[in-house]
Design a protein around this motif. Structure first.
Motif, PDB file in Angstrom:
ATOM      1  N   PRO A  64       4.218  14.363  -8.065  1.00 23.88           N
ATOM      2  CA  PRO A  64       3.057  14.233  -7.167  1.00 23.88           C
ATOM      3  C   PRO A  64       3.132  12.958  -6.335  1.00 23.88           C
ATOM      4  O   PRO A  64       3.630  11.929  -6.808  1.00 23.88           O
ATOM      5  N   PRO A  65       2.644  13.015  -5.105  1.00 20.43           N
ATOM      6  CA  PRO A  65       2.702  11.837  -4.246  1.00 20.43           C
ATOM      7  C   PRO A  65       1.632  10.813  -4.610  1.00 20.43           C
ATOM      8  O   PRO A  65       0.553  11.171  -5.089  1.00 20.43           O
ATOM      9  N   PRO A  66       1.911   9.539  -4.384  1.00 15.50           N
ATOM     10  CA  PRO A  66       0.883   8.499  -4.509  1.00 15.50           C
ATOM     11  C   PRO A  66      -0.141   8.635  -3.384  1.00 15.50           C
ATOM     12  O   PRO A  66       0.007   9.443  -2.472  1.00 15.50           O
ATOM     13  N   LEU A 139      -4.874   8.889   1.928  1.00 17.56           N
ATOM     14  CA  LEU A 139      -3.810   9.812   2.318  1.00 17.56           C
ATOM     15  C   LEU A 139      -2.776   9.901   1.202  1.00 17.56           C
ATOM     16  O   LEU A 139      -2.370   8.884   0.637  1.00 17.56           O
ATOM     17  N   ALA A 140      -2.364  11.129   0.898  1.00 17.23           N
ATOM     18  CA  ALA A 140      -1.219  11.331   0.017  1.00 17.23           C
ATOM     19  C   ALA A 140       0.030  10.994   0.813  1.00 17.23           C
ATOM     20  O   ALA A 140       0.234  11.526   1.908  1.00 17.23           O
ATOM     21  N   VAL A 141       0.852  10.097   0.287  1.00 16.47           N
ATOM     22  CA  VAL A 141       1.994   9.606   1.054  1.00 16.47           C
ATOM     23  C   VAL A 141       3.212   9.465   0.151  1.00 16.47           C
ATOM     24  O   VAL A 141       3.122   8.916  -0.949  1.00 16.47           O
ATOM     25  N   ILE A 179      12.404  -1.993   1.331  1.00 14.55           N
ATOM     26  CA  ILE A 179      12.500  -1.783  -0.119  1.00 14.55           C
ATOM     27  C   ILE A 179      11.239  -1.065  -0.561  1.00 14.55           C
ATOM     28  O   ILE A 179      10.127  -1.499  -0.246  1.00 14.55           O
ATOM     29  N   ALA A 180      11.391   0.020  -1.281  1.00 13.78           N
ATOM     30  CA  ALA A 180      10.236   0.791  -1.719  1.00 13.78           C
ATOM     31  C   ALA A 180       9.352  -0.034  -2.649  1.00 13.78           C
ATOM     32  O   ALA A 180       9.778  -1.036  -3.233  1.00 13.78           O
ATOM     33  N   SER A 181       8.112   0.390  -2.792  1.00 13.77           N
ATOM     34  CA  SER A 181       7.163  -0.356  -3.614  1.00 13.77           C
ATOM     35  C   SER A 181       7.551  -0.314  -5.089  1.00 13.77           C
ATOM     36  O   SER A 181       8.204   0.615  -5.556  1.00 13.77           O
ATOM     37  N   GLY A 239      11.586   7.986  -4.139  1.00 11.27           N
ATOM     38  CA  GLY A 239      11.136   7.905  -2.770  1.00 11.27           C
ATOM     39  C   GLY A 239       9.655   7.783  -2.592  1.00 11.27           C
ATOM     40  O   GLY A 239       9.077   8.443  -1.745  1.00 11.27           O
ATOM     41  N   THR A 240       9.001   6.965  -3.399  1.00 11.34           N
ATOM     42  CA  THR A 240       7.604   6.637  -3.153  1.00 11.34           C
ATOM     43  C   THR A 240       7.544   5.494  -2.175  1.00 11.34           C
ATOM     44  O   THR A 240       8.212   4.495  -2.355  1.00 11.34           O
TER      45      THR A 240
END
Length: 241
Positions: A64-66, A139-141, A179-181, A239-240
């Protein structure tokens, strides 16, 4: 045909923001900048839009997306409670590259996928995206890439991978960090009765915020570093944003 708007140009920014709001209202997807990588976004409260996001990336409901929010007050509306230690994390790292997983507010009517009753929330450090979030709500992202591909650090990268699956692209140039979170699981800080796990914060993925920075804020509440092989790969989203 997708529309790409260069938000460094004031005229294109105004048009792009209007088109992005309209797209979210229709249940379409948009690509927006964050301080980490570019993200593909959908209305968090539209199950059809969220499913469209997962389909565009080639992901299943088990990832599920954050959710991106415009400020700490919105976090409080989305989660069951905000423990004191989480508030310290918010004060230290928001807006910025820290995604926090907490038990979701049970009264919310949304469907982000197989979340096991949790939600991952972040406040990005991007003026354009924060202004948009003020108008659209949460927003789902997820990162603007196909699953298994590198996260987009430029809008053109996202266009190449997602194309017409996305209605509007908001381009602010190269991502500042690329850099991803960092993702932390703080669900254990919310009591669940006698069988509650030890109240610690677990790092699910290291990224823009380092373990050392987290230790400075959390101290002993940060779970000791995992040994290789200890982390279930299904716990870590690829890939969040």
């Amino acid at each position: 045909m997708s529309n790409v708007f260069d938000c460094r140009d004031e005229e294109q920014l105004l048009t792009g923001m209007r088109r992005a709001r309209q797209a979210i209202g229709r249940g379409d997807l948009i690509v927006l900048p964050t301080d980490t990588v570019y993200g593909v976004a959908a209305d968090a409260f539209s199950p059809a839009a969220v499913q469209r996001l997962l389909d565009a990336k080639g992901r299943g409901r088990n990832q599920p997306p954050p959710v991106l929010v415009s400020g700490p007050a919105t976090l409080g509306a989305l989660v069951e409670s905000v423990p004191e230690a989480v508030q310290r994390l918010v004060d230290a790292f928001w807006p910025g590259g820290l995604t926090i997983v907490l038990p979701a507010q049970r009264s919310l009517t949304w469907d982000l996928g197989e979340t096991q009753g949790t939600v991952a929330v972040r406040m990005p450090d991007s003026r354009v995206t924060l202004e948009l979030l003020e108008e659209t709500g949460p927003l789902a992202v997820s990162s603007a890439n196909l699953t298994g591909k590198d996260a987009a650090i430029a809008a053109s990268d996202a266009v190449e991978m997602l194309g017409d699956k996305v209605s509007v692209y908001l381009d602010t140039g190269m991502s500042r960090d690329g850099i991803a979170s960092t993702i932390v699981d703080a669900t254990a800080l919310v009591p669940r009765g006698d069988d509650s796990p030890a109240p610690v914060v677990r790092i699910l993925r290291e990224g823009a915020v380092t373990r050392e920075q987290l230790e400075e804020v959390l101290g002993d509440l940060l779970e000791p570093e995992e040994r290789p092989g200890d982390v279930d790969p299904d716990d870590v989203s690829d890939g969040t944003a």
